[in-house]
Design a protein around this motif. Structure first.
Motif, PDB file in Angstrom:
ATOM      1  N   LYS A  42       0.827  -1.206   0.000  1.00 61.31           N
ATOM      2  CA  LYS A  42       0.000   0.000   0.000  1.00 61.31           C
ATOM      3  C   LYS A  42       0.862   1.257   0.000  1.00 61.31           C
ATOM      4  O   LYS A  42       0.684   2.152  -0.826  1.00 61.31           O
ATOM      5  CB  LYS A  42      -0.928   0.016   1.232  1.00 61.31           C
ATOM      6  CG  LYS A  42      -1.777  -1.230   1.390  1.00 61.31           C
ATOM      7  CD  LYS A  42      -2.627  -1.190   2.646  1.00 61.31           C
ATOM      8  CE  LYS A  42      -1.853  -1.153   3.950  1.00 61.31           C
ATOM      9  NZ  LYS A  42      -1.181  -2.388   4.330  1.00 61.31           N
ATOM     10  N   SER A  43       1.802   1.310   0.963  1.00 63.49           N
ATOM     11  CA  SER A  43       2.670   2.492   1.033  1.00 63.49           C
ATOM     12  C   SER A  43       3.504   2.617  -0.227  1.00 63.49           C
ATOM     13  O   SER A  43       3.756   3.729  -0.712  1.00 63.49           O
ATOM     14  CB  SER A  43       3.609   2.394   2.232  1.00 63.49           C
ATOM     15  OG  SER A  43       2.883   2.282   3.412  1.00 63.49           O
ATOM     16  N   THR A  44       3.929   1.480  -0.756  1.00 66.43           N
ATOM     17  CA  THR A  44       4.761   1.513  -1.951  1.00 66.43           C
ATOM     18  C   THR A  44       4.027   2.170  -3.113  1.00 66.43           C
ATOM     19  O   THR A  44       4.578   3.027  -3.802  1.00 66.43           O
ATOM     20  CB  THR A  44       5.194   0.080  -2.317  1.00 66.43           C
ATOM     21  OG1 THR A  44       5.928  -0.469  -1.237  1.00 66.43           O
ATOM     22  CG2 THR A  44       6.046   0.070  -3.567  1.00 66.43           C
ATOM     23  N   MET A 170      -2.096  10.286   1.883  1.00 67.96           N
ATOM     24  CA  MET A 170      -1.984  10.146   3.332  1.00 67.96           C
ATOM     25  C   MET A 170      -1.707   8.695   3.683  1.00 67.96           C
ATOM     26  O   MET A 170      -2.495   7.811   3.365  1.00 67.96           O
ATOM     27  CB  MET A 170      -3.277  10.601   4.004  1.00 67.96           C
ATOM     28  CG  MET A 170      -3.692  12.006   3.619  1.00 67.96           C
ATOM     29  SD  MET A 170      -5.248  12.433   4.391  1.00 67.96           S
ATOM     30  CE  MET A 170      -4.791  13.949   5.175  1.00 67.96           C
ATOM     31  N   ASP A 171      -0.576   8.472   4.353  1.00 65.43           N
ATOM     32  CA  ASP A 171      -0.203   7.100   4.703  1.00 65.43           C
ATOM     33  C   ASP A 171      -0.539   6.835   6.165  1.00 65.43           C
ATOM     34  O   ASP A 171       0.192   7.249   7.056  1.00 65.43           O
ATOM     35  CB  ASP A 171       1.291   6.880   4.437  1.00 65.43           C
ATOM     36  CG  ASP A 171       1.639   5.404   4.434  1.00 65.43           C
ATOM     37  OD1 ASP A 171       0.801   4.596   4.888  1.00 65.43           O
ATOM     38  OD2 ASP A 171       2.744   5.063   3.985  1.00 65.43           O
ATOM     39  N   GLU A 172      -1.629   6.178   6.415  1.00 70.30           N
ATOM     40  CA  GLU A 172      -2.090   5.899   7.777  1.00 70.30           C
ATOM     41  C   GLU A 172      -1.956   7.130   8.672  1.00 70.30           C
ATOM     42  O   GLU A 172      -1.277   7.090   9.691  1.00 70.30           O
ATOM     43  CB  GLU A 172      -1.309   4.733   8.384  1.00 70.30           C
ATOM     44  CG  GLU A 172      -1.380   3.478   7.527  1.00 70.30           C
ATOM     45  CD  GLU A 172      -0.708   2.288   8.194  1.00 70.30           C
ATOM     46  OE1 GLU A 172      -0.847   2.170   9.420  1.00 70.30           O
ATOM     47  OE2 GLU A 172      -0.059   1.513   7.487  1.00 70.30           O
ATOM     48  N   PRO A 173      -2.622   8.222   8.288  1.00 74.23           N
ATOM     49  CA  PRO A 173      -2.390   9.491   8.995  1.00 74.23           C
ATOM     50  C   PRO A 173      -2.871   9.482  10.439  1.00 74.23           C
ATOM     51  O   PRO A 173      -2.495  10.352  11.213  1.00 74.23           O
ATOM     52  CB  PRO A 173      -3.178  10.505   8.173  1.00 74.23           C
ATOM     53  CG  PRO A 173      -4.244   9.701   7.521  1.00 74.23           C
ATOM     54  CD  PRO A 173      -3.640   8.357   7.240  1.00 74.23           C
TER      55      PRO A 173
END
Ligand SMILES: Nc1ncnc2c1ncn2[C@@H]1O[C@H](COP(=O)(O)OP(=O)(O)OP(=O)(O)O)[C@@H](O)[C@H]1O
Ligand SMILES: [Mg+2]
Lengths: 250, 269
Positions: A42-44, A170-173
């Motif tokens: 996901k982050s990638t 937004m990465d797991e904000p």
């Protein structure tokens, strides 16, 4: 036309095939959520959308990612301009160790805005946009590290808004925040989608259903299912999606 | 068992502090009574045993060394952390070189400086030869502390800056450098301390002239060297202690400053 379109995209970290044949259309003024178990990419994918992956040694990408129909991985595409257009908020709040004002003004100054009056205006507008102006308007000179984690994260959102982006990643904000701050940020995100296109990684199923319009379910580097959030959570098409969202997954 | 360990720990702590206090106290007691205004006269004579020229020479040497070694050392540190590919051959090579350099006894630097700068390049005993020699000597220290200061800056800050569309230079100067500054400064101050305390590397490069150096190619003597020579001559033992007092005070002040900056660094994280 989609805001972002990802076509036949593959990504390798040196020899590791981290993303496999990703195809996705991300629409303007919608919130797209990425869900899936840890390590599924996901982050990638998120970091590929503003080319933060360029900083990772050994990272190779094939296929296309188009922003407003322009290939962002084109050789002569201006990366800094891309990152101005596609802002990012990180998992753990990362305000710079300087005053709140300077944090917000950092981006605009980077892109050449010098006038004090103009900066003042941007700082206020961005902090309002980040739903934190009322709490800290008298403390703009205070070091940004001296406020609570939830406030820091909203300052980081405001900082991203200050360069007037079109897309917000937004990465797991909210993963590092308490429930009250989380609720504030979820409300904020709803508000922001009127102006921005938002892509958000979350581990929290409820959060995905609460805030997102579209959801993509990832598993070991593949997008298994992508579609309307409501439809997907009420009637998943794929067995693996169903297992994951009903919590029957590893 | 634990009682014995506790005793041993206390004893060694006591010994360490005791020895430190003893040395400093001893020098102060022996030296302070002999500090006289005449020791700060402009010119050295065998009568006034003035340390003024030595103080000037020390300041000049420290200043010039910082001028030479700081840019090289700090830039190398920046290169290693911010620009070089992690684990590349060149980085390995620079690491090995700096580690080796920092393990070499200073007399070897002195010897090298004499053979190369003084004789081969015909600098004579001079401020220039001395500066270059001690610059090489403190380089590993500066590189190392710059590297460590930079590595202590969280990657989240760099990413935050890049994600706003800032370039590498802006990120380094506006975000990384301010955070790393105290660490870099405290490395520089430690280097100053080493230069001030150095004798072996300077004896045959800076030389031991008693007058104030009047140019890059002029010889001189630093305070430490001055002490060393006076005491080996054996004629002015009391003045040696007096000089020692001044030297100790300077070094203590520098160390205090370095600790202070070091604390600031860890707090700023
Ligand atoms: N810089 C890197 N170098 C090598 N492999 C990496 C790198 N970053 C991530 N990976 C690998 O790529 C895969 C996907 O990682 P990614 O961070 O995108 O997962 P994620 O879905 O965001 O997981 P999480 O929910 O834990 O944040 C993982 O297997 C991870 O080990
Ligand atoms: Mg992740």
């Amino acid at each position: 036309m989609s805001k972002i379109s990802i076509k036949k995209m593959d990504l390798y970290y040196t020899d590791f095939h981290a993303l496999k044949n990703i195809n996705m259309e991300i629409q303007a003024n919608e919130i797209t959520a990425f869900i899936g178990p840890s390590g599924c990419g996901k982050s990638t994918l998120l970091k590929s959308l503003n080319r933060m992956n360029d900083l990772v040694e050994g990272c190779r990408i094939s296929g296309d990612i188009l922003l407003d129909d322009e290939d962002i991985y084109d050789n002569d595409y201006d990366v800094n301009l891309l990152r101005k257009r596609v802002g990012m908020v990180f998992q753990s709040p990362n305000p710079f160790p300087m005053s709140i004002y300077d944090n917000i003004a950092y981006g605009p100054r980077t892109h050449g805005i010098k006038s004090k009056a103009k900066l003042d205006e941007i700082v206020e507008k961005s902090l309002r946009g980040g739903a934190i102006w009322d709490e800290i308007k008298d403390d703009l000179k205070k070091n940004a590290l001296r406020v609570s984690g939830g406030q820091q994260q909203r300052i980081c959102i405001a900082r991203a808004l200050a360069v007037d982006p079109e897309v917000l990643l937004m990465d797991e904000p909210t993963s590092a925040l308490d429930p009250i701050s989380t609720a504030k940020i979820e409300d904020l995100v709803q508000e922001l989608k009127k102006k921005y296109t938002i892509v958000m990684v979350t581990h929290n199923m409820q959060q995905a259903t609460r805030v997102s319009d579209k959801t993509a379910f990832f598993l070991t580097g593949e997008v298994i299912e992508f579609g309307n959030t409501e439809a997907m959570f009420s009637m998943p098409q794929d067995k693996r999606t169903e297992d994951y969202i009903t919590g029957r997954f590893g | 068992m634990s009682r014995i360990t506790r005793f041993a720990v206390k004893l060694s702590a006591f010994l360490t502090f005791g020895i430190l206090f003893f040395i400093i106290g001893y020098i102060l007691l022996k030296g302070i009574p002999y500090i006289k205004p005449s020791m700060f006269e402009f010119e050295y004579t065998t009568n006034n045993v003035s340390m003024f020229p030595a103080i000037v020479a020390t300041i000049l040497l420290v200043g010039l060394t910082l001028l030479v070694a700081t840019p090289i050392g700090v830039f190398t540190g920046f290169y290693l952390v911010e620009y070089a590919k992690k684990g590349s051959k060149l980085v390995e090579l620079i690491r090995i070189a700096t580690e080796t350099l920092s393990g070499i006894p200073s007399i070897v630097y002195g010897l090298f400086g004499m053979l190369f700068f003084v004789i081969k390049l015909k600098f004579q005993y001079s401020l220039l030869a001395g500066t270059l020699t001690v610059s090489i000597m403190v380089l590993p220290l500066i590189i190392r502390s710059t590297e460590e200061a930079l590595m202590s800056v969280g990657n989240g800050l760099r990413e935050g800056s890049f994600a706003l569309g800032a370039g590498k230079l802006r990120t380094i100067f506006r975000v990384v450098l301010p955070v790393a500054m105290p660490g870099i400064l405290s490395g520089l101050i430690l280097s100053i301390g080493r230069v001030i305390g150095e004798t072996a590397a300077l004896m045959y490069t800076l030389g031991t002239a008693t007058k104030i150096p009047d140019g890059l190619f002029s010889s001189g003597r630093t305070l430490a060297l001055h002490m060393y020579i006076l005491s080996s001559e054996g004629m002015h033992v009391n003045e040696v202690y007096a000089t020692g007092v001044i030297l100790v005070i300077i070094v203590l002040l520098l160390n205090g400053l370095s600790t202070y900056l070091g604390n600031k660094l860890t707090k700023g994280r």
